[in-house]
Design a protein around this motif. Structure first.
Motif, PDB file in Angstrom:
ATOM      1  N   ALA A  14       0.997  -1.272  -0.055  1.00  7.90           N
ATOM      2  CA  ALA A  14      -0.065  -0.025  -0.040  1.00  7.90           C
ATOM      3  C   ALA A  14       0.817   1.184   0.004  1.00  7.90           C
ATOM      4  O   ALA A  14       1.929   1.504   0.480  1.00  7.90           O
ATOM      5  CB  ALA A  14      -0.753  -0.025   1.169  1.00  7.90           C
ATOM      6  N   VAL A  15       0.415   2.247  -0.791  1.00  8.78           N
ATOM      7  CA  VAL A  15       1.255   3.616  -0.627  1.00  8.78           C
ATOM      8  C   VAL A  15       0.385   4.395   0.397  1.00  8.78           C
ATOM      9  O   VAL A  15      -0.783   4.695   0.367  1.00  8.78           O
ATOM     10  CB  VAL A  15       1.013   4.119  -2.099  1.00  8.78           C
ATOM     11  N   PRO A  16       1.159   5.074   1.202  1.00  7.24           N
ATOM     12  CA  PRO A  16       0.508   5.846   2.396  1.00  7.24           C
ATOM     13  C   PRO A  16      -0.246   7.102   1.793  1.00  7.24           C
ATOM     14  O   PRO A  16       0.220   7.617   0.570  1.00  7.24           O
ATOM     15  CB  PRO A  16       1.690   6.047   3.281  1.00  7.24           C
ATOM     16  N   PRO A  17      -1.286   7.324   2.405  1.00  9.92           N
ATOM     17  CA  PRO A  17      -2.092   8.612   1.922  1.00  9.92           C
ATOM     18  C   PRO A  17      -1.065  10.018   2.122  1.00  9.92           C
ATOM     19  O   PRO A  17      -0.180   9.866   2.747  1.00  9.92           O
ATOM     20  CB  PRO A  17      -3.206   8.508   2.949  1.00  9.92           C
ATOM     21  N   VAL A  18      -1.615  10.783   1.343  1.00 11.55           N
ATOM     22  CA  VAL A  18      -0.952  12.142   1.735  1.00 11.55           C
ATOM     23  C   VAL A  18      -1.981  13.001   2.551  1.00 11.55           C
ATOM     24  O   VAL A  18      -3.253  12.997   2.236  1.00 11.55           O
ATOM     25  CB  VAL A  18      -0.365  13.045   0.334  1.00 11.55           C
ATOM     26  N   LEU A 179      -3.611   7.798  -5.877  1.00  4.24           N
ATOM     27  CA  LEU A 179      -2.323   7.618  -5.047  1.00  4.24           C
ATOM     28  C   LEU A 179      -2.243   8.889  -4.225  1.00  4.24           C
ATOM     29  O   LEU A 179      -1.881   8.727  -3.062  1.00  4.24           O
ATOM     30  CB  LEU A 179      -1.202   7.353  -5.857  1.00  4.24           C
ATOM     31  N   LEU A 180      -2.498  10.102  -4.615  1.00  8.45           N
ATOM     32  CA  LEU A 180      -2.331  11.119  -4.020  1.00  8.45           C
ATOM     33  C   LEU A 180      -3.540  11.764  -4.057  1.00  8.45           C
ATOM     34  O   LEU A 180      -3.535  13.227  -3.536  1.00  8.45           O
ATOM     35  CB  LEU A 180      -1.357  12.142  -4.834  1.00  8.45           C
ATOM     36  N   ALA A 181      -4.678  11.154  -3.813  1.00  2.96           N
ATOM     37  CA  ALA A 181      -6.012  11.870  -3.737  1.00  2.96           C
ATOM     38  C   ALA A 181      -6.319  12.088  -2.107  1.00  2.96           C
ATOM     39  O   ALA A 181      -5.623  11.434  -1.302  1.00  2.96           O
ATOM     40  CB  ALA A 181      -6.956  11.025  -4.151  1.00  2.96           C
ATOM     41  N   GLY A 206      -8.989  -0.176   5.650  1.00  7.51           N
ATOM     42  CA  GLY A 206      -9.509  -1.076   4.656  1.00  7.51           C
ATOM     43  C   GLY A 206      -9.432  -0.565   3.297  1.00  7.51           C
ATOM     44  O   GLY A 206      -9.656  -1.265   2.341  1.00  7.51           O
ATOM     45  N   LEU A 207      -9.175   0.890   2.851  1.00  5.54           N
ATOM     46  CA  LEU A 207      -8.682   1.257   1.517  1.00  5.54           C
ATOM     47  C   LEU A 207      -7.270   1.174   1.226  1.00  5.54           C
ATOM     48  O   LEU A 207      -6.426   1.941   2.180  1.00  5.54           O
ATOM     49  CB  LEU A 207      -9.429   2.801   1.458  1.00  5.54           C
ATOM     50  N   THR A 208      -6.807   0.347   0.353  1.00  6.66           N
ATOM     51  CA  THR A 208      -5.487   0.263  -0.073  1.00  6.66           C
ATOM     52  C   THR A 208      -5.257   0.770  -1.600  1.00  6.66           C
ATOM     53  O   THR A 208      -6.079   0.284  -2.320  1.00  6.66           O
ATOM     54  CB  THR A 208      -4.934  -1.176  -0.011  1.00  6.66           C
ATOM     55  N   VAL A 209      -4.495   1.517  -1.792  1.00  2.63           N
ATOM     56  CA  VAL A 209      -4.049   2.001  -3.042  1.00  2.63           C
ATOM     57  C   VAL A 209      -2.611   1.265  -3.506  1.00  2.63           C
ATOM     58  O   VAL A 209      -1.668   1.595  -2.723  1.00  2.63           O
ATOM     59  CB  VAL A 209      -4.103   3.275  -3.209  1.00  2.63           C
ATOM     60  N   ILE A 210      -2.616   0.545  -4.292  1.00  2.03           N
ATOM     61  CA  ILE A 210      -1.297   0.054  -4.803  1.00  2.03           C
ATOM     62  C   ILE A 210      -0.647   0.524  -6.205  1.00  2.03           C
ATOM     63  O   ILE A 210      -1.278   0.636  -7.195  1.00  2.03           O
ATOM     64  CB  ILE A 210      -1.709  -1.617  -4.969  1.00  2.03           C
ATOM     65  N   ASP A 211       0.646   0.969  -6.063  1.00  4.34           N
ATOM     66  CA  ASP A 211       1.107   1.511  -7.353  1.00  4.34           C
ATOM     67  C   ASP A 211       1.645   0.436  -8.430  1.00  4.34           C
ATOM     68  O   ASP A 211       2.579   0.149  -8.387  1.00  4.34           O
ATOM     69  CB  ASP A 211       2.336   2.399  -6.998  1.00  4.34           C
ATOM     70  N   ASP A 212       0.553  -0.051  -9.019  1.00  2.99           N
ATOM     71  CA  ASP A 212       1.144  -1.096  -9.981  1.00  2.99           C
ATOM     72  C   ASP A 212       0.544  -0.742 -11.453  1.00  2.99           C
ATOM     73  O   ASP A 212       0.395  -1.804 -12.081  1.00  2.99           O
ATOM     74  CB  ASP A 212       0.374  -2.494  -9.391  1.00  2.99           C
ATOM     75  N   TRP A 213       0.430   0.484 -11.760  1.00  2.00           N
ATOM     76  CA  TRP A 213       0.244   0.872 -13.092  1.00  2.00           C
ATOM     77  C   TRP A 213       1.390   0.793 -14.156  1.00  2.00           C
ATOM     78  O   TRP A 213       2.400   1.203 -13.496  1.00  2.00           O
ATOM     79  CB  TRP A 213      -0.297   2.466 -12.991  1.00  2.00           C
ATOM     80  N   SER A 214       1.340  -0.027 -15.017  1.00  2.00           N
ATOM     81  CA  SER A 214       2.247  -0.563 -15.744  1.00  2.00           C
ATOM     82  C   SER A 214       2.213  -0.135 -17.239  1.00  2.00           C
ATOM     83  O   SER A 214       2.862  -0.822 -18.163  1.00  2.00           O
ATOM     84  CB  SER A 214       2.704  -2.096 -15.744  1.00  2.00           C
ATOM     85  N   SER A 215       1.133   0.592 -17.641  1.00  2.00           N
ATOM     86  CA  SER A 215       1.181   0.868 -19.064  1.00  2.00           C
ATOM     87  C   SER A 215       2.217   1.719 -19.597  1.00  2.00           C
ATOM     88  O   SER A 215       3.116   2.345 -18.795  1.00  2.00           O
ATOM     89  CB  SER A 215      -0.075   1.774 -19.399  1.00  2.00           C
ATOM     90  N   PHE A 216       2.330   1.613 -20.900  1.00  2.00           N
ATOM     91  CA  PHE A 216       3.742   2.377 -21.523  1.00  2.00           C
ATOM     92  C   PHE A 216       3.305   3.798 -21.875  1.00  2.00           C
ATOM     93  O   PHE A 216       4.187   4.536 -22.202  1.00  2.00           O
ATOM     94  CB  PHE A 216       4.151   1.428 -22.780  1.00  2.00           C
ATOM     95  N   THR A 225      -4.275  -0.098  -8.564  1.00  2.00           N
ATOM     96  CA  THR A 225      -5.178  -1.142  -7.989  1.00  2.00           C
ATOM     97  C   THR A 225      -5.592  -0.354  -6.790  1.00  2.00           C
ATOM     98  O   THR A 225      -4.850   0.173  -5.812  1.00  2.00           O
ATOM     99  CB  THR A 225      -4.837  -2.510  -7.637  1.00  2.00           C
ATOM    100  N   VAL A 226      -7.065  -0.318  -6.308  1.00  2.00           N
ATOM    101  CA  VAL A 226      -7.711   0.115  -5.131  1.00  2.00           C
ATOM    102  C   VAL A 226      -8.390  -1.106  -4.532  1.00  2.00           C
ATOM    103  O   VAL A 226      -9.168  -1.714  -5.099  1.00  2.00           O
ATOM    104  CB  VAL A 226      -8.530   1.288  -5.491  1.00  2.00           C
ATOM    105  N   ILE A 227      -7.928  -1.473  -3.302  1.00  2.00           N
ATOM    106  CA  ILE A 227      -8.499  -2.625  -2.510  1.00  2.00           C
ATOM    107  C   ILE A 227      -9.436  -2.058  -1.791  1.00  2.00           C
ATOM    108  O   ILE A 227      -9.259  -1.129  -0.767  1.00  2.00           O
ATOM    109  CB  ILE A 227      -7.598  -3.573  -1.921  1.00  2.00           C
ATOM    110  N   LEU A 228     -10.564  -2.681  -1.660  1.00  2.00           N
ATOM    111  CA  LEU A 228     -11.727  -1.986  -0.402  1.00  2.00           C
ATOM    112  C   LEU A 228     -12.315  -3.074   0.351  1.00  2.00           C
ATOM    113  O   LEU A 228     -12.975  -4.010  -0.248  1.00  2.00           O
ATOM    114  CB  LEU A 228     -12.832  -1.544  -1.448  1.00  2.00           C
ATOM    115  N   ASP A 229     -11.675  -3.182   1.313  1.00  2.00           N
ATOM    116  CA  ASP A 229     -12.070  -4.279   2.399  1.00  2.00           C
ATOM    117  C   ASP A 229     -12.753  -3.733   3.668  1.00  2.00           C
ATOM    118  O   ASP A 229     -12.167  -3.144   4.584  1.00  2.00           O
ATOM    119  CB  ASP A 229     -10.657  -4.931   2.868  1.00  2.00           C
ATOM    120  N   ASN A 230     -13.934  -3.715   3.666  1.00  2.00           N
ATOM    121  CA  ASN A 230     -14.861  -3.167   4.579  1.00  2.00           C
ATOM    122  C   ASN A 230     -14.649  -1.855   4.824  1.00  2.00           C
ATOM    123  O   ASN A 230     -14.500  -1.615   6.024  1.00  2.00           O
ATOM    124  CB  ASN A 230     -14.756  -4.051   5.816  1.00  2.00           C
TER     125      ASN A 230
END
Length: 415
Positions: A14-18, A179-181, A206-216, A225-230
């Motif tokens: 997870a990327v920490p919030p700002v 990521l920076l919202a 429970g809100l996790t944002v993962i820095d996995d954007w790999s587009s060219f 990716t945003v994971i929403l767990d309760n």
């Protein structure tokens, strides 16, 4: 509908919030001021745009400057203290920023779309609450699309009503800006299958944002990716987004016009790069009979053609902005269809010129323009990536059905 089990395997990444910025954002006072601010910011954003793309450096300082400038609240209604600029101006702002760095231009896209949706569907108390956040400089990210669904409009993310709040579960992708919202609007379904924006705090448990954007392309749009767990969201932040599409409103056209503006910005950047490279680095062709590349008659013709097509796209973009203004003030089947149609026309031309200009750049500038030190391929990569958001082949069908058969466009965020 089957609900996929939420995958929390990567939650440790997870990327920490700002935090929200301490100083309130500036509030723009006019359309003219919005354009001046955009051009001033663009002069700074363009300086390290190639390096940010090459090394995938997040535009942290740039994003703070962008949102603090007041440009992220330019479509807040005047009755709530906002500038409420024309959508023609808003589109031009995004185009100017995108010409400097199209990733930064795209980051604001869903934020501005959600602001528009709040105006359309929220009650006055909710509008007052959320618009106050926006005017202070709070940034919305997004958690709309899902990676594994059959169609873009199919959602598996759902919420459960718990009285004064809801609990959201699901998983999202293509989450530009998350990521920076500061707040993350999540598209989630209720028990009746209706789509709402559940606007969660970025640091909500429970809100996790993962820095996995790999587009060219569009490499620094702060997506992943945003994971929403309760995830708990108060009812005050539950926006009935579905109401923007169960009757004619301008909401879909607003999301679309911002897409168009990003693409015309990319095209403008590519043409500017072409002119600069041909004027300063390219060599004349051996059979041309001229001393300088800028004297080549075929190059002159090609630049004229590209510029003409860009101007046509920009003219339709402006026309679309004014049509959206009319649909916002007086939403009905006729005004909304007009806004959708002219925006679709602009989307077709902006897609075609963005791809043409970013491709023609190398043909006209020559082999040395492909050197890694220039990183000019970022413009083509950005155009090719961003124009995939919704296929223009379907825009032609929308236009044909409208003009031939009188069939109005569908009501959704891609039309």
């Amino acid at each position: 509908m089957t609900i996929s089990k939420v995958n929390v395997d990567n939650a440790a990444k997870a990327v920490p919030p700002v935090p929200r910025l301490a100083e309130p954002a500036h509030i723009v006072t006019s359309d003219a001021e919005a354009l001046v601010i955009a051009r001033t910011l663009a002069e700074t954003f363009v300086k390290e745009s190639a390096q940010r793309d090459r090394e995938r450096i997040w535009p942290v300082a740039e994003l703070d400057a962008f949102s603090q400038s007041g440009l992220w609240s330019i479509n807040v209604p005047k009755e709530f203290g906002g500038p409420e600029v024309s959508y023609a101006t808003l589109a031009k702002v995004i185009e100017i920023i995108s010409a400097a760095d199209s990733s930064i231009g795209q980051i604001a896209q869903n934020h501005l779309g959600v602001v528009a949706a709040i105006r359309t569907v929220s009650d006055p108390d909710q509008q007052k609450l959320l618009f106050a956040e926006v005017l202070k400089g709070t940034r919305f990210g997004n958690a709309f699309s899902e990676f594994g669904s059959k169609r873009a409009a199919d959602f598996e993310t759902r919420f459960t009503d718990k009285g004064d709040h809801v609990i959201v579960n699901g998983q999202k992708f293509y989450s530009s800006g998350a990521l920076l919202a500061h707040l993350v609007p999540i598209v989630a379904l209720d028990d009746e299958g209706r789509a709402w924006y559940a606007i969660a705090e970025r640091d909500a448990p429970g809100l996790t944002v993962i820095d996995d954007w790999s587009s060219f392309g569009q490499r620094t749009t702060l997506s992943g990716t945003v994971i929403l767990d309760n995830v708990k969201v108060p009812k005050s932040h539950l926006v009935p987004g579905y109401k923007g599409y169960d009757k004619p409103t301008a909401d879909g056209a607003i999301f679309q016009i911002i897409q168009v503006a990003v693409d015309t910005g990319i095209a403008q950047a590519a043409i500017d790069e072409t002119v600069n490279f041909v004027r300063t680095k390219s060599r004349a062709w051996v059979d041309s009979g001229v001393d300088h590349a800028w004297e080549d008659p075929y190059t002159i013709q090609a630049v004229g053609d590209l510029t003409l097509r860009l101007h046509a796209a920009q003219a339709l973009l402006e026309k679309a902005g004014y049509a959206i203004d009319r649909a916002v003030l007086n939403p009905n089947a006729e005004t909304v269809a007009e806004a959708q149609i002219v925006t679709a026309e602009a989307k077709i031309l902006s897609t075609e010129i963005a791809i043409a200009a970013t491709n023609k750049l190398f043909e006209l500038a020559g082999t040395r323009s492909t050197l890694a030190e220039h990183n000019l391929d970022r413009h083509w990569r950005n155009a090719r990536t961003h124009t995939l958001h919704d296929p223009v082949r379907w825009k032609y069908a929308i236009l044909g059905n409208y003009f031939l058969n009188g069939e109005t466009p569908p009501l959704h965020a891609w039309s």
